[in-house]
Design a protein around this motif. Structure first.
Motif, mmCIF file in Angstrom:
data_model
loop_
_atom_site.group_PDB
_atom_site.id
_atom_site.type_symbol
_atom_site.label_atom_id
_atom_site.label_comp_id
_atom_site.label_asym_id
_atom_site.label_seq_id
_atom_site.Cartn_x
_atom_site.Cartn_y
_atom_site.Cartn_z
ATOM 1 N N SER A 292 -14.911 41.529 -53.317
ATOM 2 C CA SER A 292 -15.773 40.389 -52.965
ATOM 3 C C SER A 292 -17.245 40.761 -53.151
ATOM 4 C CB SER A 292 -15.516 39.955 -51.524
ATOM 5 O OG SER A 292 -14.198 39.478 -51.373
ATOM 6 N N LEU A 293 -17.610 41.967 -52.727
ATOM 7 C CA LEU A 293 -18.994 42.417 -52.897
ATOM 8 C C LEU A 293 -19.397 42.425 -54.367
ATOM 9 C CD1 LEU A 293 -19.366 45.365 -50.351
ATOM 10 C CD2 LEU A 293 -20.716 43.272 -50.405
ATOM 11 N N LEU A 294 -18.526 43.003 -55.193
ATOM 12 C CA LEU A 294 -18.842 43.095 -56.617
ATOM 13 C C LEU A 294 -18.873 41.712 -57.265
ATOM 14 C CD1 LEU A 294 -16.697 46.233 -57.545
ATOM 15 C CD2 LEU A 294 -19.174 46.104 -57.236
ATOM 16 N N ARG A 295 -18.017 40.804 -56.801
ATOM 17 C CA ARG A 295 -18.000 39.456 -57.377
ATOM 18 C C ARG A 295 -19.272 38.700 -57.002
ATOM 19 N NH1 ARG A 295 -14.810 36.226 -60.017
ATOM 20 N NH2 ARG A 295 -14.646 33.987 -59.575
ATOM 21 N N ILE A 296 -19.712 38.832 -55.742
ATOM 22 C CA ILE A 296 -20.948 38.165 -55.310
ATOM 23 C C ILE A 296 -22.135 38.683 -56.111
ATOM 24 C CG2 ILE A 296 -22.566 37.899 -53.387
ATOM 25 C CD1 ILE A 296 -20.151 37.956 -51.502
ATOM 26 N N THR A 297 -22.193 40.018 -56.266
ATOM 27 C CA THR A 297 -23.291 40.618 -57.020
ATOM 28 C C THR A 297 -23.283 40.150 -58.470
ATOM 29 O OG1 THR A 297 -23.234 42.573 -55.600
ATOM 30 C CG2 THR A 297 -24.347 42.788 -57.726
ATOM 31 N N ASP A 298 -22.088 40.074 -59.032
ATOM 32 C CA ASP A 298 -21.975 39.648 -60.428
ATOM 33 C C ASP A 298 -22.490 38.214 -60.601
ATOM 34 O OD1 ASP A 298 -20.951 40.005 -63.196
ATOM 35 O OD2 ASP A 298 -19.630 38.366 -62.607
ATOM 36 N N ILE A 299 -22.155 37.346 -59.635
ATOM 37 C CA ILE A 299 -22.597 35.945 -59.719
ATOM 38 C C ILE A 299 -24.103 35.848 -59.506
ATOM 39 C CG2 ILE A 299 -22.434 33.679 -58.608
ATOM 40 C CD1 ILE A 299 -19.504 34.337 -57.979
ATOM 41 N N GLU A 300 -24.618 36.611 -58.531
ATOM 42 C CA GLU A 300 -26.036 36.507 -58.183
ATOM 43 C C GLU A 300 -26.946 37.108 -59.244
ATOM 44 O OE1 GLU A 300 -25.964 36.495 -53.292
ATOM 45 O OE2 GLU A 300 -26.317 38.360 -54.392
ATOM 46 N N THR A 301 -26.539 38.203 -59.859
ATOM 47 C CA THR A 301 -27.441 38.907 -60.758
ATOM 48 C C THR A 301 -27.321 38.427 -62.199
ATOM 49 O OG1 THR A 301 -25.782 40.663 -61.012
ATOM 50 C CG2 THR A 301 -27.473 40.959 -59.316
ATOM 51 N N SER A 302 -26.111 38.251 -62.686
ATOM 52 C CA SER A 302 -25.949 37.887 -64.096
ATOM 53 C C SER A 302 -26.037 36.396 -64.332
ATOM 54 C CB SER A 302 -24.617 38.420 -64.630
ATOM 55 O OG SER A 302 -23.526 37.831 -63.906
ATOM 56 N N ALA A 303 -25.678 35.600 -63.302
ATOM 57 C CA ALA A 303 -25.721 34.138 -63.425
ATOM 58 C C ALA A 303 -25.016 33.681 -64.705
ATOM 59 C CB ALA A 303 -27.167 33.640 -63.389
ATOM 60 N N LYS A 304 -23.801 34.155 -64.923
ATOM 61 C CA LYS A 304 -23.055 33.831 -66.139
ATOM 62 C C LYS A 304 -22.669 32.353 -66.167
ATOM 63 C CE LYS A 304 -21.103 38.484 -66.501
ATOM 64 N NZ LYS A 304 -19.864 39.290 -66.495
ATOM 65 N N ARG A 305 -22.880 31.726 -67.310
ATOM 66 C CA ARG A 305 -22.546 30.325 -67.483
ATOM 67 C C ARG A 305 -21.600 30.129 -68.661
ATOM 68 N NH1 ARG A 305 -26.160 27.132 -64.607
ATOM 69 N NH2 ARG A 305 -25.668 25.335 -65.908
ATOM 70 N N ALA A 306 -20.959 31.233 -69.081
ATOM 71 C CA ALA A 306 -20.049 31.132 -70.226
ATOM 72 C C ALA A 306 -18.845 30.260 -69.900
ATOM 73 C CB ALA A 306 -19.593 32.532 -70.647
ATOM 74 N N GLY A 307 -18.430 30.250 -68.628
ATOM 75 C CA GLY A 307 -17.253 29.465 -68.254
ATOM 76 C C GLY A 307 -17.557 28.025 -67.911
ATOM 77 N N PHE A 308 -18.752 27.571 -68.130
ATOM 78 C CA PHE A 308 -19.131 26.201 -67.785
ATOM 79 C C PHE A 308 -18.572 25.219 -68.808
ATOM 80 C CE2 PHE A 308 -22.577 26.004 -64.468
ATOM 81 C CZ PHE A 308 -22.311 27.259 -63.952
ATOM 82 N N ALA A 309 -18.055 24.102 -68.291
ATOM 83 C CA ALA A 309 -17.537 23.026 -69.137
ATOM 84 C C ALA A 309 -17.541 21.743 -68.331
ATOM 85 C CB ALA A 309 -16.128 23.357 -69.625
ATOM 86 N N ASP A 310 -17.321 20.642 -69.020
ATOM 87 C CA ASP A 310 -17.265 19.341 -68.343
ATOM 88 C C ASP A 310 -15.916 19.226 -67.650
ATOM 89 O OD1 ASP A 310 -17.972 16.808 -67.517
ATOM 90 O OD2 ASP A 310 -17.203 15.853 -69.327
ATOM 91 N N GLU A 311 -15.910 19.278 -66.317
ATOM 92 C CA GLU A 311 -14.663 19.317 -65.547
ATOM 93 C C GLU A 311 -14.555 18.110 -64.613
ATOM 94 O OE1 GLU A 311 -12.483 21.470 -66.229
ATOM 95 O OE2 GLU A 311 -13.560 23.177 -67.127
ATOM 96 N N ASN A 312 -13.312 17.820 -64.230
ATOM 97 C CA ASN A 312 -13.031 16.769 -63.245
ATOM 98 C C ASN A 312 -13.135 17.393 -61.861
ATOM 99 O OD1 ASN A 312 -12.044 14.774 -61.564
ATOM 100 N ND2 ASN A 312 -10.453 14.114 -62.997
ATOM 101 N N LEU A 313 -14.273 17.199 -61.188
ATOM 102 C CA LEU A 313 -14.512 17.819 -59.892
ATOM 103 C C LEU A 313 -13.541 17.302 -58.839
ATOM 104 C CD1 LEU A 313 -16.520 19.816 -58.573
ATOM 105 C CD2 LEU A 313 -17.869 17.855 -57.862
ATOM 106 N N SER A 314 -13.145 16.047 -58.960
ATOM 107 C CA SER A 314 -12.204 15.463 -57.987
ATOM 108 C C SER A 314 -10.866 16.191 -58.041
ATOM 109 C CB SER A 314 -12.008 13.972 -58.284
ATOM 110 O OG SER A 314 -13.241 13.279 -58.260
ATOM 111 N N ALA A 315 -10.399 16.515 -59.257
ATOM 112 C CA ALA A 315 -9.113 17.209 -59.393
ATOM 113 C C ALA A 315 -9.192 18.613 -58.826
ATOM 114 C CB ALA A 315 -8.714 17.249 -60.868
ATOM 115 N N VAL A 316 -10.332 19.280 -59.000
ATOM 116 C CA VAL A 316 -10.511 20.630 -58.445
ATOM 117 C C VAL A 316 -10.438 20.584 -56.917
ATOM 118 C CG1 VAL A 316 -12.080 22.594 -58.250
ATOM 119 C CG2 VAL A 316 -11.902 21.364 -60.415
ATOM 120 N N ALA A 317 -11.067 19.587 -56.318
ATOM 121 C CA ALA A 317 -11.050 19.457 -54.860
ATOM 122 C C ALA A 317 -9.634 19.196 -54.359
ATOM 123 C CB ALA A 317 -11.986 18.337 -54.427
#
Length: 464
Positions: A292-317
């Motif tokens: 969890s620590l390494l994942r938080i750091t990875d998100i906070e420091t690298s701010a990777k957006r490679a996995g971004f796409a147009d998604e159905n937020l309602s289905a995710v919820a």
């Protein structure tokens, strides 16, 4: 949050407004004095001087007759510093003495109290020509003596008019200067308020997003606000270095200990011991903390957006809710779901699912048997920016938290005292905050909106 919401309510504007008002009052008063009072002052002062001169000649005439008056006029005329003009004539309108060439005729204008405005025509002699021009304006008064002798006493107002024009010109220059100062004071006040608001907005963004790499805008180096921005930027550099050092230490520890911890778990699995499964569970728990620590750091420091796409937020919820429905049914928790259909968002689907799952997991974990949980996902408009945004909100009837520590819920490893008996490592909400920040959103907490004695409401706001 802006430091100064309305420009008109700022102290800079109030000071500039008071300063400008006082200057304008002074200018109006000065203008009034020059345009109204100065004209009357000129006439009154000239009238007093002419009357005094007439009184002297009248006394002299009554005491010594015309010859004494003629001698006095000749002495006055010979004095080149004398501003008075005279014309003495007898009953047959014949010139006797003085420095005026002619008796004023049709161009004479009455003023008041017997005063006249005349056009001067001087007698041609070298002294007069060298002293002033032959044509000028004067204020005059006529006096009659005995034996039908009449004298016109006048005073040139050329020098006085020049002084008044100079004063009026100075007044106009003063008015222009005051207007420039007033405009500059307002401009400076607006500049100060704008810079303070910009600094406040940047500081608020740094606090809300946790992005310590952001800096205050510095447009120059000569003004005090720019120097203050430079000092604050240096302070942010130090803070960022300190925070990164602390995070690097914890991340390095987590990264370096995963390998020996994995080997330890492997050795424990190979031995036979009554506490074998408990030890493996502890190893898994420690591994989860490190991951969890390494994942938080990875998100906070690298701010990777490679996995971004147009998604159905309602289905995710819906998927995140369905994941925890069996646990809710086991605890007989009443669930109320309100999900707006087909809400689209450009996001990392897996990270958003992780964020939704974490806040639902917290609600289920701290809600007692037969409790209540409500989950909603709606589209709304931001009251400040007017932009469309999605709000994922979850309310529970759990143990809740003290309002004094709400701001600490997203800190790493923070756990309130009354929640320490539950399983967890205090990293779930920190991971949620990092994911929401990556998506330019916001996380907030408040007391539950359910009709319950205690509970917590968690809102994840994502810009659409």
């Amino acid at each position: 949050m802006r430091a100064i919401q309305a420009y008109s309510k700022s102290s800079s504007f109030i000071v500039s407004f008071i300063f400008t008002t006082l200057l304008l009052i002074a200018v109006i008063f000065n203008t009034y004095v020059l345009t109204v009072a100065s004209d009357d002052l000129l006439i009154r002062e000239t009238e007093a001087a002419i009357l005094a001169d007439i009184g002297g000649f009248r006394s002299l005439y009554n005491a010594a007759g015309r010859p004494a008056v003629v001698r006095a006029l000749e002495n006055r005329v010979d004095n080149i510093n004398n501003d008075f003009l005279y014309y003495l004539k007898n009953g047959q309108d014949e010139f006797i003495a003085g420095n005026l060439a002619t008796w004023p005729g049709a161009n004479t204008l009455p003023i008041k109290n017997g005063l006249l405005e005349i056009q001067v025509d001087l007698r041609p002699n070298q002294d007069n020509v060298s002293r002033r021009a032959n044509k000028e304006t004067a204020i005059a008064m006529i006096v009659e003596f005995g034996n039908k002798d009449t004298m016109l006493v006048a005073r040139s107002v050329k020098d006085i008019e020049f002084a008044l024009k100079l004063a009026q010109t100075s007044s106009y220059v003063l008015i222009v200067i005051v207007c420039i100062i007033s405009i500059l004071s307002i401009v400076v006040a607006y500049y100060v308020v704008s810079r303070i608001n910009l600094m406040s907005d940047t500081a608020d963004e740094i606090i809300s997003t946790g992005n310590l790499s952001d800096r205050l805008y510095v447009e120059s180096s000569w003004d005090d606000l720019s120097k203050l921005s430079l000092a604050l930027n240096k302070m942010l550099d130090k803070i960022e270095q300190s925070v990164n050092s602390i995070q690097n230490v914890s991340d390095s520890i987590a990264h370096d200990l995963r390998t020996p911890l994995t080997r330890l778990k492997s050795h424990i699995e190979q031995i036979e011991h009554p506490e074998k499964h408990a030890l493996i569970g502890e190893c898994d728990n420690i591994m989860a903390i490190f991951n969890s620590l390494l994942r938080i750091t990875d998100i906070e420091t690298s701010a990777k957006r490679a996995g971004f796409a147009d998604e159905n937020l309602s289905a995710v919820a819906v998927d995140a809710i369905e994941l925890y429905q069996p646990v809710m049914e086991e605890k007989e928790i009443s669930l109320d779901v309100k999900i707006s259909p087909n809400l689209r968002l450009h996001c990392d689907k897996n990270l958003i699912f992780q964020a939704f799952a974490n806040v639902i997991d917290n609600a289920v974990k701290f809600t007692p048997q037969h409790g209540q949980i409500s989950v909603s996902l709606t589209s709304q408009q931001d009251s400040e920016s007017g932009q469309q945004q999605y709000c994922f909100s979850i309310n529970d009837s759990g143990i809740g938290v003290n309002e004094a520590v709400i701001d600490k819920l997203t800190q790493r490893f923070y756990r309130e005292d009354k929640s320490r008996t539950a399983s967890g490592n205090g990293l779930g909400l920190a991971l949620v905050a990092a994911i929401v920040s990556l998506h330019k959103g916001d996380i907030s907490f408040s007391r539950t909106a359910l009709e319950a004695e205690s509970g917590l409401q968690c809102n994840l706001t994502l810009p659409a």
